[in-house]
Scaffold this motif. Structure first.
Motif, PDB file in Angstrom:
ATOM      1  N   VAL A   1      34.369  11.192  -6.883  1.00 32.06           N
ATOM      2  CA  VAL A   1      32.982  10.798  -6.614  1.00 32.06           C
ATOM      3  C   VAL A   1      32.232  11.929  -5.918  1.00 32.06           C
ATOM      4  CG1 VAL A   1      31.526   9.238  -5.272  1.00 32.06           C
ATOM      5  CG2 VAL A   1      33.433   8.327  -6.594  1.00 32.06           C
ATOM      6  N   ILE A   2      32.865  12.580  -4.925  1.00 31.55           N
ATOM      7  CA  ILE A   2      32.218  13.700  -4.233  1.00 31.55           C
ATOM      8  C   ILE A   2      31.944  14.836  -5.206  1.00 31.55           C
ATOM      9  CG2 ILE A   2      32.450  15.404  -2.396  1.00 31.55           C
ATOM     10  CD1 ILE A   2      34.286  13.446  -0.951  1.00 31.55           C
ATOM     11  N   LEU A   3      32.942  15.167  -6.015  1.00 30.89           N
ATOM     12  CA  LEU A   3      32.772  16.232  -6.998  1.00 30.89           C
ATOM     13  C   LEU A   3      31.658  15.896  -7.972  1.00 30.89           C
ATOM     14  CD1 LEU A   3      33.902  18.926  -8.132  1.00 30.89           C
ATOM     15  CD2 LEU A   3      35.420  17.554  -9.568  1.00 30.89           C
ATOM     16  N   PHE A   4      31.623  14.660  -8.427  1.00 30.92           N
ATOM     17  CA  PHE A   4      30.612  14.237  -9.392  1.00 30.92           C
ATOM     18  C   PHE A   4      29.222  14.246  -8.767  1.00 30.92           C
ATOM     19  CE2 PHE A   4      28.309  10.933 -11.808  1.00 30.92           C
ATOM     20  CZ  PHE A   4      28.466  11.445 -13.093  1.00 30.92           C
ATOM     21  N   ALA A   5      29.113  13.823  -7.510  1.00 33.16           N
ATOM     22  CA  ALA A   5      27.808  13.740  -6.854  1.00 33.16           C
ATOM     23  C   ALA A   5      27.222  15.107  -6.543  1.00 33.16           C
ATOM     24  CB  ALA A   5      27.925  12.921  -5.564  1.00 33.16           C
ATOM     25  N   THR A   6      28.067  16.117  -6.349  1.00 30.85           N
ATOM     26  CA  THR A   6      27.573  17.429  -5.928  1.00 30.85           C
ATOM     27  C   THR A   6      27.600  18.487  -7.027  1.00 30.85           C
ATOM     28  OG1 THR A   6      29.794  17.988  -5.099  1.00 30.85           O
ATOM     29  CG2 THR A   6      28.229  17.041  -3.529  1.00 30.85           C
ATOM     30  N   SER A   7      28.438  18.305  -8.047  1.00 34.15           N
ATOM     31  CA  SER A   7      28.590  19.363  -9.045  1.00 34.15           C
ATOM     32  C   SER A   7      28.149  18.966 -10.449  1.00 34.15           C
ATOM     33  CB  SER A   7      30.060  19.822  -9.109  1.00 34.15           C
ATOM     34  OG  SER A   7      30.455  20.399  -7.893  1.00 34.15           O
TER      35      SER A   7
ATOM     36  N   LEU B   1      38.553  19.696  -4.255  1.00 36.68           N
ATOM     37  CA  LEU B   1      39.804  20.106  -4.883  1.00 36.68           C
ATOM     38  C   LEU B   1      40.893  20.337  -3.839  1.00 36.68           C
ATOM     39  CD1 LEU B   1      38.465  22.583  -7.605  1.00 36.68           C
ATOM     40  CD2 LEU B   1      39.111  20.184  -7.871  1.00 36.68           C
ATOM     41  N   ALA B   2      40.511  20.903  -2.692  1.00 31.08           N
ATOM     42  CA  ALA B   2      41.485  21.127  -1.627  1.00 31.08           C
ATOM     43  C   ALA B   2      42.008  19.805  -1.064  1.00 31.08           C
ATOM     44  CB  ALA B   2      40.857  21.963  -0.515  1.00 31.08           C
ATOM     45  N   LEU B   3      41.112  18.837  -0.859  1.00 33.76           N
ATOM     46  CA  LEU B   3      41.535  17.533  -0.331  1.00 33.76           C
ATOM     47  C   LEU B   3      42.472  16.817  -1.302  1.00 33.76           C
ATOM     48  CD1 LEU B   3      38.210  16.193   1.230  1.00 33.76           C
ATOM     49  CD2 LEU B   3      40.206  17.084   2.426  1.00 33.76           C
TER      50      LEU B   3
ATOM     51  N   LEU C   1      30.214  25.291  -4.699  1.00 30.71           N
ATOM     52  CA  LEU C   1      31.314  26.043  -4.107  1.00 30.71           C
ATOM     53  C   LEU C   1      31.813  25.424  -2.808  1.00 30.71           C
ATOM     54  CD1 LEU C   1      30.314  29.776  -4.689  1.00 30.71           C
ATOM     55  CD2 LEU C   1      32.118  28.475  -5.804  1.00 30.71           C
ATOM     56  N   ILE C   2      30.934  24.781  -2.051  1.00 35.31           N
ATOM     57  CA  ILE C   2      31.351  24.194  -0.775  1.00 35.31           C
ATOM     58  C   ILE C   2      32.036  22.853  -1.001  1.00 35.31           C
ATOM     59  CG2 ILE C   2      30.584  23.343   1.456  1.00 35.31           C
ATOM     60  CD1 ILE C   2      30.397  26.344   1.216  1.00 35.31           C
ATOM     61  N   PHE C   3      31.315  21.894  -1.556  1.00 35.61           N
ATOM     62  CA  PHE C   3      31.882  20.550  -1.701  1.00 35.61           C
ATOM     63  C   PHE C   3      32.843  20.452  -2.874  1.00 35.61           C
ATOM     64  CE2 PHE C   3      28.100  19.800   0.839  1.00 35.61           C
ATOM     65  CZ  PHE C   3      28.596  18.969   1.813  1.00 35.61           C
ATOM     66  N   GLY C   4      32.619  21.237  -3.917  1.00 36.71           N
ATOM     67  CA  GLY C   4      33.571  21.240  -5.017  1.00 36.71           C
ATOM     68  C   GLY C   4      34.916  21.799  -4.587  1.00 36.71           C
ATOM     69  N   THR C   5      34.886  22.920  -3.870  1.00 39.65           N
ATOM     70  CA  THR C   5      36.129  23.506  -3.363  1.00 39.65           C
ATOM     71  C   THR C   5      36.800  22.576  -2.363  1.00 39.65           C
ATOM     72  OG1 THR C   5      35.187  25.721  -3.649  1.00 39.65           O
ATOM     73  CG2 THR C   5      37.122  25.526  -2.236  1.00 39.65           C
TER      74      THR C   5
ATOM     75  N   LEU D   1      42.008   9.806  -4.800  1.00 38.55           N
ATOM     76  CA  LEU D   1      41.600  10.693  -5.891  1.00 38.55           C
ATOM     77  C   LEU D   1      40.261  10.260  -6.472  1.00 38.55           C
ATOM     78  CD1 LEU D   1      45.005  11.297  -7.724  1.00 38.55           C
ATOM     79  CD2 LEU D   1      43.858  12.753  -6.036  1.00 38.55           C
ATOM     80  N   ALA D   2      40.013   8.952  -6.538  1.00 40.55           N
ATOM     81  CA  ALA D   2      38.716   8.478  -7.011  1.00 40.55           C
ATOM     82  C   ALA D   2      37.604   8.877  -6.047  1.00 40.55           C
ATOM     83  CB  ALA D   2      38.749   6.957  -7.181  1.00 40.55           C
ATOM     84  N   GLY D   3      37.872   8.814  -4.742  1.00 44.07           N
ATOM     85  CA  GLY D   3      36.881   9.252  -3.770  1.00 44.07           C
ATOM     86  C   GLY D   3      36.570  10.733  -3.900  1.00 44.07           C
ATOM     87  N   CYS D   4      37.606  11.548  -4.098  1.00 45.44           N
ATOM     88  CA  CYS D   4      37.385  12.985  -4.318  1.00 45.44           C
ATOM     89  C   CYS D   4      36.568  13.215  -5.580  1.00 45.44           C
ATOM     90  CB  CYS D   4      38.729  13.704  -4.416  1.00 45.44           C
ATOM     91  SG  CYS D   4      39.663  13.747  -2.865  1.00 45.44           S
TER      92      CYS D   4
END
Length: 661
Positions: free
Chosen positions: A411-417, A377-379, A370-374, A406-409
């Motif tokens: 990566v964050i989503l993939f690493a945390t969710s 998506l916001a970024l 919920l923190i890093f995924g949200t 978008l690829a960086g976003c």
């Protein structure tokens, strides 16, 4: 009505709201009886301790929202003077923040002994001896969290006595937001099943509530003292309030679903209180939005602030009563059907892990963070919104930058969710993979996306006579002393490399493993220090320090030995980092902890190759383009006869000729 009377009226309104909230919370605690204590198997304390705990928590929560909302108002809703010093409205909001911080400090400080007495079922007056109180507080993590909150509130209070500039006001605002986290991450949401979802949703809920309620209180106080810039402040706050209400509604629904089955919503006292709180927030959100928009329009067009202020007063009163409802809800036992005893793994992680990690589970077994995924998506959404504004004005933007961001976003989503995010808390090797993605790969892609440059082009400039807006705030952040210090090559290198050694070889990682909030802090730290390191190296955005390309290349190569040596150290260690926690999980497929740690060391050693290749390619391309641009500029100067080099060469020849006899 003069200004002191106006201020007194707002203070009286808040006092009435606190009284109603405390009364409602105490009434709900009385109606719940001993149910919560019987459920937890704890002795029941006396009535003064039970009700006193609820009252001091209401005081602390109201104080926190007044503090955060007033600092929000001083920093972002009313403009400072051109010198950077707060104007009259900002200074008045800062005084309100000081009063709220003092109330917050008192409520948080008193919460610690009341909570300790409540936990052991003794009157609070019986445990006030130094030895007894210290021993009880030392054994209760939430009591310690309240003391830490009290310390942060005191720091904010002292800061409001000395701060006069916009920059330091924003720092105090950030510190105040941090002050909300200790209690949120150590309360009931931080234990039991799905505590990751419960804690994350509670953090979002509390922060958005503080910004909404506190900002409205600050707006009301500003309007009551007939402060200037009311139309601007009201317009800005209306936008913030809408976002906060959406976040509150979404996080509240998630938190309720985690705690309570749908079947119990209308068949239990706890469920009815949840429904009542949700209904109050729904009414506040919908009715308040439309009425606020009408009031803001009247202020902007006619300068009539009376309707908006009357609406704000009623909305503040209802919000404070809702706080009492929430405090009473926290002291009400949930229905028995909602009580599920989690197994060992779920109790520690917040979710079960029923099978070993495979390529399939790591890629497709997702649990949304919920923190890093949200945040991700916001970024991504904000970036695309800025790109849309540029295209609407006919301004070109490189496709490569958009792809990189978008690829960086992603990566964050993939690493945390993804499955990596699920298995990272349970296995050191998977954790190390997420660490590498968050500290090395994602920051590289994000800085190549040039988000600040995009924002500076998309956001409108305020103008010389207009109040500063988001574009000016961003420029102030880039050129602030803090940014200059953090992007210093030596500081950035120490932070980036020191994270590996300081976290894993100092025992800090062992202490952080059992805490969900610590995993959030680690992920945030990895992202921030990685971004700070790669920003001056390959970043397209304007930076406080512009390094020459040779210096950038040297900084990258300077980090390589330390990074490689860290991986070698992990592979050669004979002791297991975080052994107590991993042994406690007793995962059957992770019995050889030392082998898993050595695998993590190999990942740390080898995973720097691909990011390094991306950095070197980007750096060489930027270097070649910079040389090409400089060559074109030099050619243009020569063609126009304005070349500095040509003039210097001619001057040298003339000087040599003059020296000949």
């Amino acid at each position: 009505m003069d200004k002191p009377q106006r201020a007194t009226g707002v203070v009286g309104l808040i006092a009435v709201g606190i009284g109603l909230a405390a009364t409602l919370a105490a009434l709900l605690v009385s109606l719940s009886g001993d149910g919560l204590y019987d459920l937890l198997g704890l002795p029941t304390p006396d009535a003064f301790t039970r009700h006193g705990l609820t009252v001091v928590r209401v005081l602390a929560e109201v104080g926190s929202v007044i503090t955060i909302g007033s600092l929000l108002f001083a920093a972002f809703l009313v403009p400072p003077q051109k010198s950077g010093v707060l104007d009259v409205g900002g200074y008045g909001a800062l005084r309100w923040a000081g009063g709220g911080a003092l109330l917050w400090f008192v409520g948080a400080l008193l919460s610690a002994p009341f909570l300790a007495a409540d936990a052991v079922g003794r009157p609070v007056l019986d445990i006030l001896s130094a030895d007894t109180l210290l021993s009880l507080v030392g054994a209760l993590s939430q009591a310690q969290a309240w003391l830490l909150t009290a310390a942060i509130a005191l720091l904010v209070f002292v800061g409001t006595r000395f701060v006069l500039t916009w920059g330091w006001t924003t720092v105090l605002f950030g510190v105040a937001l941090i002050g909300m986290t200790p209690v949120a991450v150590t309360g009931h949401s931080s234990s039991g099943g799905s505590h990751d979802m419960a804690t994350n949703s509670l953090l979002l809920h509390l922060v958005s509530a503080a910004l909404w309620v506190g900002g409205l209180i600050a707006l009301l106080a500003h309007g009551r003292r007939a402060g200037a810039n009311l139309p601007l402040a009201a317009t800005r706050f209306s936008r913030i309030a809408l976002v906060c209400w959406i976040v509150m509604a979404g996080s509240g629904v998630i938190n309720a679903l985690v705690r309570l089955p749908l079947a119990d919503l209308f068949t239990s006292t706890y469920g009815l209180l949840v429904v009542a709180k949700g209904a109050a927030l729904l009414v506040l959100g919908v009715f308040g939005y439309f009425q606020r928009e009408r009031g803001v329009k009247a202020v902007v067009e006619k300068g009539a602030g009376g309707p908006l202020m009357r609406l704000a007063a009623g909305e503040v009163l209802l919000m404070l009563v809702t706080f009492g409802l929430a405090a009473g809800l926290a002291r009400t036992p949930p229905p028995e059907s909602a009580i599920v005893v989690p197994d060992r793994v779920e109790l520690a992680l917040g979710f079960p892990l029923s099978e070993p990690p495979t390529v399939s589970t790591l890629l497709f077994d997702w649990r949304f963070d919920l923190i890093f995924g949200t945040l991700t998506l916001a970024l991504a959404g904000l970036y695309l919104l800025g790109l849309r504004k540029l295209r609407a004005r006919g301004v070109a933007w490189p496709v490569g930058r958009t792809v990189a961001w978008l690829a960086g976003c992603l990566v964050i989503l993939f690493a945390t969710s993804s499955g990596f995010g699920k298995y990272a808390p349970a296995m050191f090797s998977v954790h190390m993979q997420t660490h590498m993605m968050l500290s090395m790969l994602a920051p590289i892609l994000l800085v190549l996306g040039a988000p600040m440059t995009l924002a500076l082009r998309a956001l409108p400039a305020a103008g010389s006579d207009a109040p500063p807006g988001p574009r000016e705030w961003l420029l102030a952040l880039v050129h602030s002393p803090v940014s200059r210090a953090l992007t210093n090559p030596v500081v950035a290198l120490v932070l980036f490399i020191g994270s590996f050694y300081g976290l894993y070889l100092s025992g800090l990682f062992d202490s952080a493993l059992p805490q969900h909030w610590a995993h959030l802090a680690m992920n945030a730290h990895f992202l921030i220090v990685g971004y700070l390191f790669y920003w001056p190296v390959i970043g397209v955005d304007p930076a406080p320090r512009r390094l020459p390309h040779l210096g950038r290349l040297g900084l990258v190569f300077a980090s390589l030995p330390f990074h490689a040596f860290f991986g070698v150290v992990l592979m050669g260690m004979q002791t297991v980092i975080g052994e107590a926690f991993y042994r406690g999980l007793a995962l059957p497929w992770n019995s050889d902890l030392l082998a898993d740690q050595r695998l993590g060391g190999g990942i740390a050693w080898a995973s720097g190759e691909i990011p390094l290749l991306v950095v070197l390619i980007a750096l060489l391309v930027q270097w070649a383009r910079a040389d090409d641009r400089e060559a074109r500029r030099s050619d243009r100067r020569v063609d126009s006869g304005d070349s500095d080099e040509l003039e210097a060469y001619n001057a040298m020849l003339k000087k040599m000729a003059d020296r000949k006899p």
